[in-house]
Design a protein around this motif. Structure first.
Motif: not given
Length: 204
Positions: A43-58
């Motif tokens: 599904g479409k990822v929310s802004d929070f989802g994108l931010q969380l994903r960027a944090k988990q990746k780093l």
């Protein structure tokens, strides 16, 4: 020492990216997530989802640093003058285990942390077993005598998939000098990292 209890490559599959650029990554074979629902349409990822994903990746890229440690590093980056995202990358790249990995003394970030915690790494000629130790510009990082003969180290130095970045200057095969704090463009990430989204995540 931070331990990664789940399989390392699960993070790759969850993110759908080969985070460490390793040839063995399952993402090279299938890009969908793990588990029976992995192939469902996303599904479409929310802004929070994108931010969380960027944090988990780093966070995951640096050997899955604990949340407490990562948050503390972010708070320190926010206190330093200048771009918080750039400061965060600079602080993460100054971790001893990250420098050992960049110097090609270990094939993975996890192996680099183990090498440090087992006392095989010297900083300015003195043994150091703290993986999160902050390295300063001009510090010399070298392999202990025992480590120089390890098969793991030989494997890391022969890896073709990654090069040593310019801010780590080699002196022979068992010693490097940390020349300068890198910017985001200089760090050889195999995937795109977005520290600006990590800043947004923590400054909500």
């Amino acid at each position: 020492m931070s331990k990664r209890h789940s399989a390392k490559y699960k993070l790759d599959r969850r993110m759908g990216e080969n985070i460490w650029g390793r040839p063995k990554s399952p993402v090279n074979r299938r890009e969908y997530g793990p588990g029976q629902h992995g192939q469902r349409r996303k599904g479409k990822v929310s802004d929070f989802g994108l931010q969380l994903r960027a944090k988990q990746k780093l966070k995951g890229y640096y050997g899955d640093v604990t949340e407490k440690q990562f948050k503390r590093t972010y708070a320190e980056a926010a206190r330093i003058k200048g771009d918080t995202g750039m400061n965060l990358i600079g602080l993460l790249e100054r971790r001893l285990d990250a420098v050992v990995y960049r110097a090609k003394f270990a094939p993975t970030v996890f192996a680099a942390r183990q090498l440090v915690s087992h006392g095989h790494i010297l900083v300015n000629g003195v043994k150091c077993n703290i993986a999160s130790r902050r390295i300063s510009v001009g510090d010399e990082i070298s392999l202990g005598k025992k480590a120089q003969e390890m098969a793991l180290v030989a494997e890391a130095q022969s890896l073709a998939e990654r090069d040593m970045p310019d801010y780590v200057a080699p002196d022979g095969t068992s010693k490097v000098t940390f020349v300068r704090i890198p910017t985001l463009d200089e760090v050889p990430y195999p995937v795109r990292m977005e520290p600006n989204l990590v800043v947004e995540f923590y400054s909500r």
